[in-house]
Design a protein around this motif. Structure first.
Motif, mmCIF file in Angstrom:
data_model
loop_
_atom_site.group_PDB
_atom_site.id
_atom_site.type_symbol
_atom_site.label_atom_id
_atom_site.label_comp_id
_atom_site.label_asym_id
_atom_site.label_seq_id
_atom_site.Cartn_x
_atom_site.Cartn_y
_atom_site.Cartn_z
ATOM 1 N N GLY A 38 0.815 -1.219 0.000
ATOM 2 C CA GLY A 38 0.000 0.000 0.000
ATOM 3 C C GLY A 38 0.842 1.260 0.000
ATOM 4 O O GLY A 38 0.590 2.202 -0.765
ATOM 5 N N GLY A 39 1.856 1.303 0.855
ATOM 6 C CA GLY A 39 2.727 2.473 0.919
ATOM 7 C C GLY A 39 3.490 2.713 -0.366
ATOM 8 O O GLY A 39 3.661 3.859 -0.798
ATOM 9 N N PRO A 53 7.019 13.758 -3.661
ATOM 10 C CA PRO A 53 6.046 13.654 -4.754
ATOM 11 C C PRO A 53 6.006 12.229 -5.314
ATOM 12 O O PRO A 53 6.855 11.394 -4.992
ATOM 13 N N ALA A 54 5.010 11.976 -6.136
ATOM 14 C CA ALA A 54 4.891 10.671 -6.781
ATOM 15 C C ALA A 54 6.154 10.370 -7.585
ATOM 16 O O ALA A 54 6.569 11.174 -8.433
ATOM 17 N N MET A 55 6.765 9.214 -7.339
ATOM 18 C CA MET A 55 8.037 8.889 -7.985
ATOM 19 C C MET A 55 7.857 8.399 -9.416
ATOM 20 O O MET A 55 8.778 8.519 -10.231
ATOM 21 N N GLN A 56 6.687 7.808 -9.704
ATOM 22 C CA GLN A 56 6.441 7.254 -11.034
ATOM 23 C C GLN A 56 7.588 6.325 -11.455
ATOM 24 O O GLN A 56 8.063 6.355 -12.593
ATOM 25 N N SER A 57 8.022 5.482 -10.516
ATOM 26 C CA SER A 57 9.151 4.594 -10.762
ATOM 27 C C SER A 57 8.986 3.322 -9.936
ATOM 28 O O SER A 57 8.440 3.370 -8.821
ATOM 29 N N PRO A 58 9.477 2.182 -10.461
ATOM 30 C CA PRO A 58 9.442 0.950 -9.664
ATOM 31 C C PRO A 58 10.297 1.032 -8.407
ATOM 32 O O PRO A 58 10.129 0.230 -7.488
ATOM 33 N N TYR A 95 2.530 6.614 -7.117
ATOM 34 C CA TYR A 95 1.530 7.249 -7.965
ATOM 35 C C TYR A 95 0.870 8.497 -7.370
ATOM 36 O O TYR A 95 0.232 9.258 -8.093
ATOM 37 N N ARG A 96 1.004 8.705 -6.056
ATOM 38 C CA ARG A 96 0.340 9.854 -5.447
ATOM 39 C C ARG A 96 1.293 10.732 -4.645
ATOM 40 O O ARG A 96 1.057 11.934 -4.527
ATOM 41 N N GLY A 97 2.323 10.150 -4.071
ATOM 42 C CA GLY A 97 3.248 10.882 -3.236
ATOM 43 C C GLY A 97 2.880 10.775 -1.765
ATOM 44 O O GLY A 97 1.716 10.574 -1.414
#
Length: 445
Positions: free
Chosen positions: A397-398, A411-416, A404-406
């Protein structure tokens, strides 16, 4: 104490050799799919995540029976071992039916995880083939668990090592085609797994019939009607253990489904990190199997002090091995990533992920050994509660929120990388709490 360490190390080394051979099946498929097409590698990442979630969860339920048979062995109640194994076949049959139902109809899960439409056809075809590879895999696990509980894993290891060469040849042949066979792509890897699994089960059945070692256990007597009292005992031990493994594995493999929406490069890089982490995990897993077999053996023999000493020796070996593998993943990350892909973007992202997997592996080693030894003392519910709270809540969940949200100022990392960082944090917390729980259990017992 030094002799106990040697027994555990020798047992674990034998199990490890076989486990690495099995893991090499996955490594083979990853490399073959990656060389066939980047899209095939991305689809394999998703397909293997679903299959591993199903298979390892059901496997965990059967593996949890190891303390039962090891205790009977320690108490020299050989005839009861065979009877218990036959009863376990009923549990295995339920597991097979459940697993096949999920693998044959994976579409709802893929839609829920928002797997890109372009991947779904390949993933579904791959999983439907693996559905028929599941029954021999789970039945072979019963054979494997029996041998591990008796302290004789050598035959299992030889079968697993022998199967590696046919698996490699068949995966390449079925995927790329040749000798009159068209190229099957990713699904070819699935057909290779199916053929090898059934061959291994046939060999295991022949060994059970022919080897004198098994005669005292009377494995091949006529199967009795279900003994509900014993099956309830199996369920009390196996179901929480299987659910705990489900939580652990899905917290790991569901990352692949959530990462899939970031694109093929992110999925491919994650597959590299997850594959290497899974290979490294075989060391603490093998030590946990060997240690729990010795702990249960001494408990069955009525010597609680030697049981505690066996845990101490196994813990020392697990921590030492984890440190070595974590260092290797961190220092050799670029070379390791380059083995799997020729795409510079995939290699660079994969190398970054391997830094996080080093911390992940250290915590994973400690918590794995603790969970296996806790099963020897029939403590299974509290580990399940901790797994649900930490691995699903904090880890999965974290990581989703961070990716995706930060979270707060981040901020959202948009990364694996977000998934690996939060999962490592969750495992560190789980390892600390499970170690405290085991320490308390040993003092009470």
């Amino acid at each position: 104490m030094s002799s106990e360490r040697r027994v555990i190390a020798r047992h674990a080394a034998t199990v490890l050799a076989g486990q690495l051979a099995v893991m090499a099946f996955g490594v083979t498929d990853t490399i073959v799919a990656g060389r066939y097409a980047e899209g095939a590698l991305a689809a394999l990442s998703v397909g293997s995540a679903v299959f591993v979630s199903v298979y390892v969860s059901l496997l965990g339920m059967l593996q949890a029976l190891l303390p039962v048979w090891a205790e009977l062995h320690g108490a020299q109640r050989t005839d009861e071992v065979g009877r218990s194994v036959r009863q376990a076949l009923y549990l295995c049959g339920i597991a097979i039916a459940l697993g096949m139902a999920i693998l044959l109809f994976p579409a709802p899960m893929l839609r829920w995880a928002e797997v890109p439409q372009a991947m779904r056809a390949d993933v579904e075809a791959y999983l439907q083939v693996l559905a028929f590879a599941l029954p021999p895999a789970l039945l072979f696990r019963v054979f494997s668990t029996l041998n591990q509980s008796l302290g004789k894993p050598q035959l299992v290891t030889w079968l697993q090592l022998t199967a590696l060469a046919p698996k490699l040849v068949l995966s390449i042949w079925f995927t790329f085609g040749g000798f009159g066979l068209p190229a099957l792509g990713l699904v070819g890897c699935g057909w290779a797994t199916l053929a090898v699994n059934w061959a291994m089960l046939a060999c295991a059945a022949w060994l059970l019939r022919s080897q004198t070692f098994y005669r005292d256990y009377h494995i091949w007597r006529r199967i009795e009607a279900p003994e509900w009292r014993q099956l309830r005992q199996f369920a009390r031990l196996g179901v929480p253990a299987g659910l705990a493994v489900l939580v652990e594995v899905t917290s790991f493999t569901l990352m692949a489904l959530f990462i899939a929406r970031l694109g093929t490069a992110a999925s491919a890089a994650h597959q590299i990190a997850s594959n290497l982490t899974a290979v490294a995990y075989m060391v603490p897993l093998s030590l946990a199997i060997a240690t729990s077999a010795r702990v249960s053996f001494w408990l069955g023999a009525g010597d609680a002090m030697l049981a505690r000493r066996a845990f101490a020796r196994g813990f020392e070996l697990a921590v030492f091995g984890a440190l070595l593998f974590a260092a290797a993943m961190a220092l050799l990350r670029w070379r390791l990533a380059a083995i799997y892909s020729a795409n510079p973007a995939v290699v660079a992202l994969g190398a970054t992920l391997l830094l996080a997997t080093a911390a992940y592996h250290l915590a994973d080693a400690v918590q794995t050994l603790c969970v296996f030894v806790l099963r020897c003392y029939r403590v299974t519910v509290m580990p399940l509660v901790l797994y649900c709270t930490l691995l699903w809540g904090v880890g999965l969940g974290g990581s989703y929120v961070l990716a995706y949200r930060g979270i707060g100022p981040w901020p959202a990392m948009q990364s694996p990388l977000a998934f690996w960082l939060m999962s490592a944090l969750a495992l560190v917390m789980a390892a600390a709490l499970l170690l405290a729980l085991l320490s308390s259990t040993l003092k009470k017992r």
